[in-house]
Design a protein around this motif. Structure first.
Motif, PDB file in Angstrom:
ATOM      1  N   ALA A 200      -7.393  37.308 -10.100  1.00 42.46           N
ATOM      2  CA  ALA A 200      -6.058  37.876 -10.312  1.00 42.46           C
ATOM      3  C   ALA A 200      -5.645  37.770 -11.779  1.00 42.46           C
ATOM      4  O   ALA A 200      -4.996  38.675 -12.319  1.00 42.46           O
ATOM      5  CB  ALA A 200      -5.042  37.167  -9.419  1.00 42.46           C
ATOM      6  N   LYS A 201      -6.023  36.675 -12.442  1.00 40.41           N
ATOM      7  CA  LYS A 201      -5.683  36.505 -13.859  1.00 40.41           C
ATOM      8  C   LYS A 201      -6.484  37.447 -14.753  1.00 40.41           C
ATOM      9  O   LYS A 201      -6.039  37.807 -15.846  1.00 40.41           O
ATOM     10  CB  LYS A 201      -5.948  35.061 -14.284  1.00 40.41           C
ATOM     11  N   MET A 202      -7.675  37.829 -14.308  1.00 42.86           N
ATOM     12  CA  MET A 202      -8.538  38.688 -15.120  1.00 42.86           C
ATOM     13  C   MET A 202      -8.106  40.151 -15.079  1.00 42.86           C
ATOM     14  O   MET A 202      -8.352  40.911 -16.018  1.00 42.86           O
ATOM     15  CB  MET A 202      -9.988  38.609 -14.626  1.00 42.86           C
ATOM     16  N   LEU A 203      -7.461  40.558 -13.989  1.00 41.98           N
ATOM     17  CA  LEU A 203      -7.160  41.974 -13.780  1.00 41.98           C
ATOM     18  C   LEU A 203      -5.978  42.459 -14.606  1.00 41.98           C
ATOM     19  O   LEU A 203      -5.000  41.734 -14.826  1.00 41.98           O
ATOM     20  CB  LEU A 203      -6.872  42.228 -12.300  1.00 41.98           C
ATOM     21  N   LYS A 204      -6.076  43.701 -15.029  1.00 42.80           N
ATOM     22  CA  LYS A 204      -4.929  44.381 -15.617  1.00 42.80           C
ATOM     23  C   LYS A 204      -3.916  44.679 -14.511  1.00 42.80           C
ATOM     24  O   LYS A 204      -4.240  44.595 -13.319  1.00 42.80           O
ATOM     25  CB  LYS A 204      -5.365  45.705 -16.258  1.00 42.80           C
ATOM     26  N   GLU A 205      -2.722  45.052 -14.891  1.00 41.88           N
ATOM     27  CA  GLU A 205      -1.737  45.456 -13.888  1.00 41.88           C
ATOM     28  C   GLU A 205      -2.284  46.616 -13.070  1.00 41.88           C
ATOM     29  O   GLU A 205      -2.879  47.541 -13.614  1.00 41.88           O
ATOM     30  CB  GLU A 205      -0.424  45.876 -14.565  1.00 41.88           C
TER      31      GLU A 205
END
Length: 320
Positions: A200-205
């Motif tokens: 989740a922290k790695m993903l873009k919006e």
């Protein structure tokens, strides 16, 4: 895939050169990857083939052995590479791979994170999808598997598009340097729910995550964790059914059901083409005109794969 110019759209060279990798195709279930060398020789049940005869010929060429038997020389596309690669782990096949690439919304220029690398089957298709300006970051906790994957990516010409690192994603999470850079994340892990918070922290919006799991209990635990930060959570099982189609010669007047055509049609003349089934499970399309002597038969292949795994997709929830 064969080496390409990274500044241009990914495409295959059309003519075989010394040092290229080709897929030698005997039939749909007998193929092998071969590196072309000017002094090389391929030997199989059909005889031997000199590599020097291959150089300069276009991909897709039919080449003859010393016994006059032929094979085809094909480009190592991701679809074919999946069928011939060395299995270091269980792999994803074409049906699941195509579904993953579509639902992860992978397009040229995307950054994709993958764990684990395994045999590199999915990695190869992801690399083609993100080319020429995107990149795939693939992680595996097993060092030797990572080394072998890098070697395979060099062979297939996609090493500039895929970075392989040794890392325990379940225990350590993804590297912080990739935080907020990924368009999509793919997880193929024994305990994928442990990696979801890091993903989740790695993903873009609005980024998308996919988890592949063979057991429904894994899916249930993963979905419980996904609900914290993700929306549009969906799980799929992809089942592919392949048919075998054959054309068989029959004697005129000996076709199945011919003697009853007129009676079954209320005295009317029979239609020229009929679709029926025989005792072997074939669906038969036959021509009842007086000159017809062939029958097209089709039935499901006995070697069709059943359950492979469950694909769970979710979209990162935008906080704003």
């Amino acid at each position: 895939m064969l080496p390409t110019d990274s500044k241009k759209a990914l495409s295959f060279k059309r003519y075989i050169e010394d040092g290229d990798l080709v897929i030698v195709y005997e039939r749909h279930d007998v193929m092998k990857p071969v590196k072309v060398t000017k002094d090389g020789v391929l030997q199989n049940r059909f005889g031997f083939y000199r590599h020097s005869d291959w150089i300069g010929k276009p991909l897709g060429t039919k080449v003859l052995s010393n016994k006059g038997k032929f094979v085809y020389l094909l480009a190592p596309t991701p679809e074919l590479w999946t069928l011939v690669l060395s299995h270091r782990t269980q792999i994803l096949y074409i049906a699941d791979i195509s579904f993953v690439v579509m639902y992860l919304e992978v397009v040229p220029g995307c950054v994709v994170l993958e764990s684990g690398t395994g045999s590199g089957s999915l990695s190869t298709s992801l690399a083609r999808a993100v080319a020429p300006t995107g990149h795939v970051y693939s992680f595996d906790f097993h060092e030797q598997r990572a080394v072998c994957a890098r070697e395979d990516f060099e062979k297939t010409g996609i090493s500039s598009l895929v970075t392989v690192e040794v890392r325990d994603i379940q225990g350590q999470g993804f590297p912080e340097k990739l935080s907020g850079l990924a368009d999509s994340v793919f997880l193929d892990l024994p305990q994928p729910w442990l990696a979801v918070p890091s993903a989740a922290k790695m993903l873009k919006e609005d980024g998308v995550i996919c988890s592949f799991s063979p057991c429904i209990e894994q899916v249930q635990r993963t979905c419980e964790v996904l609900r914290s930060d993700f929306i549009e959570i969906r799980t799929f099982e992809v089942l592919l059914r392949t048919y075998e189609v054959k054309e068989m010669k029959v004697e005129t007047g000996a076709m199945i059901g011919e003697s009853h055509d007129e009676e079954d049609n209320g005295g009317q003349r029979p239609s020229k083409r009929k679709h029926i089934s025989n005792d072997d499970g074939y669906a038969i399309s036959q021509d009842n005109s007086s000159s017809a002597t062939s029958t097209v038969m089709a039935r499901p292949c006995s070697e069709a794969r059943g359950h492979t795994g469950y694909l769970t997709f979710a979209r990162l929830q935008c906080l704003s």
